[in-house]
Design a protein around this motif. Structure first.
Motif, short mmCIF file in Angstrom:
data_model
loop_
_atom_site.label_atom_id
_atom_site.label_comp_id
_atom_site.label_asym_id
_atom_site.label_seq_id
_atom_site.Cartn_x
_atom_site.Cartn_y
_atom_site.Cartn_z
N UNK A 80 8.68 18.65 38.17
CA UNK A 80 8.57 17.37 38.87
C UNK A 80 9.17 16.24 38.04
N UNK A 81 8.90 16.26 36.73
CA UNK A 81 9.41 15.21 35.86
C UNK A 81 10.92 15.23 35.74
N UNK A 82 11.49 16.42 35.58
CA UNK A 82 12.95 16.54 35.50
C UNK A 82 13.62 16.09 36.79
N UNK A 107 16.61 11.97 39.85
CA UNK A 107 16.72 11.07 41.01
C UNK A 107 16.92 9.64 40.55
N UNK A 108 16.12 9.21 39.57
CA UNK A 108 16.24 7.84 39.06
C UNK A 108 17.60 7.63 38.42
N UNK A 109 18.08 8.60 37.64
CA UNK A 109 19.37 8.49 36.98
C UNK A 109 20.50 8.40 38.00
N UNK A 112 17.99 18.46 48.48
CA UNK A 112 17.81 19.90 48.60
C UNK A 112 16.89 20.44 47.53
N UNK A 113 17.04 19.92 46.31
CA UNK A 113 16.14 20.35 45.22
C UNK A 113 14.70 19.94 45.49
N UNK A 165 11.69 22.47 45.21
CA UNK A 165 10.64 22.28 44.20
C UNK A 165 9.28 22.06 44.86
N UNK A 166 9.26 21.33 45.99
CA UNK A 166 7.98 20.97 46.60
C UNK A 166 7.69 21.73 47.89
N UNK A 167 8.38 22.85 48.13
CA UNK A 167 8.22 23.51 49.42
C UNK A 167 6.82 24.10 49.58
#
Length: 264
Positions: A143-145, A150-152, A169-170, A174-176
């Protein structure tokens, strides 16, 4: 009206009430923007007045118990994140704050960070009011990466290709397995986390249209006359909501783990 229908309306009323109470700070922001845009304020610049009003609202919410100190800390973190993004975007010409003000740094009024912090305020409030929890949380590292990427991307897409759709898509990958659990009175409901991202992103896009209408800021195509913000911005807010959820959810998990150790 039978009992089942009556109970359904009661649940909907309680859900709407908690949603409305969680929106106090965002409503204060847009109410201040609207009022300050319609009334000429003497002896003070509009941007400076907005900042003073929002600081006062935050103080009153804390003193009244509507927000806790932990929630204030989250809001401050997101205020800084949003302000840094605003400074960068304004420097790149993405939008502008054309009015004067003493509380502007690098062309950005300090109150602008509160518009991002209001998302965190809503997340903190609704989490507590609906006793929210999550199942299938991917953990801090994935989640952190993803949140960092996203922020970058908000910064780097001015120089390299925009990876927002790859990142979207990620997010789905990641959260599916991640579901939000929330409680209305004694009934527990659940929703896919990605669906919540989309819903909140859509309503922030609506709020953005209201904010630009009241001259909170201006996109390049709005300087002559106001125009509706493009639907493509929903994807930006969708990704920004993910960052706020990651921050809030991770802090809630850390706090819950600390409480479990203390009680054990």
């Amino acid at each position: 009206m039978n009992r089942k229908v009556r109970n359904g309306f009661t649940q909907l009323f309680h859900f709407g009430y908690h949603q409305a109470m969680s929106c106090i700070f965002p409503v204060a922001i847009f109410g201040t923007l609207a009022l300050s845009g319609a009334v000429n304020l003497p002896f003070i610049h509009r941007y400076d007045a907005i900042l003073l009003v929002l600081l006062t609202v935050q103080y009153l919410m804390y003193r009244s118990g509507l927000e806790t100190m932990d929630e204030i800390k989250v809001i401050c973190v997101f205020h800084i994140i949003g302000l840094l993004l605003e400074i960068y975007k304004v420097s790149m010409g993405s939008w502008a704050y054309p009015e004067p003000g003493f509380s502007k740094i690098f062309g950005v009024p300090l109150y602008s960070g509160f518009m991002y912090a209001s998302v965190a305020s809503f997340m903190c409030q609704i989490w507590r009011r609906l006793s929210m929890d999550m199942t299938g949380w991917p953990g801090l590292l994935p989640a952190g990466l993803l949140g960092g990427a996203i922020y970058l991307n908000f910064f780097t897409h001015h120089f390299i290709p925009d990876f927002r759709w790859w990142l979207t898509g990620l997010v789905l990958i990641v959260f599916w397995r991640t579901w939000i659990l929330y409680r209305v009175r004694n009934v527990t409901y659940r929703m896919p986390l990605t669906l919540a991202f989309v819903i909140v992103g859509f309503f922030i896009w609506l709020a953005e249209n209201i904010a630009t209408f009241f001259n909170a800021w201006k996109y390049p195509d709005q300087h002559q006359t106001w125009q509706m913000v493009g639907f493509g911005k929903i994807s930006s807010w969708f990704l920004l909501v993910i960052i706020s959820v990651i921050i809030v959810a991770q802090l809630k998990h850390v706090k819950a783990g600390r409480a479990d150790r203390q009680s054990g």
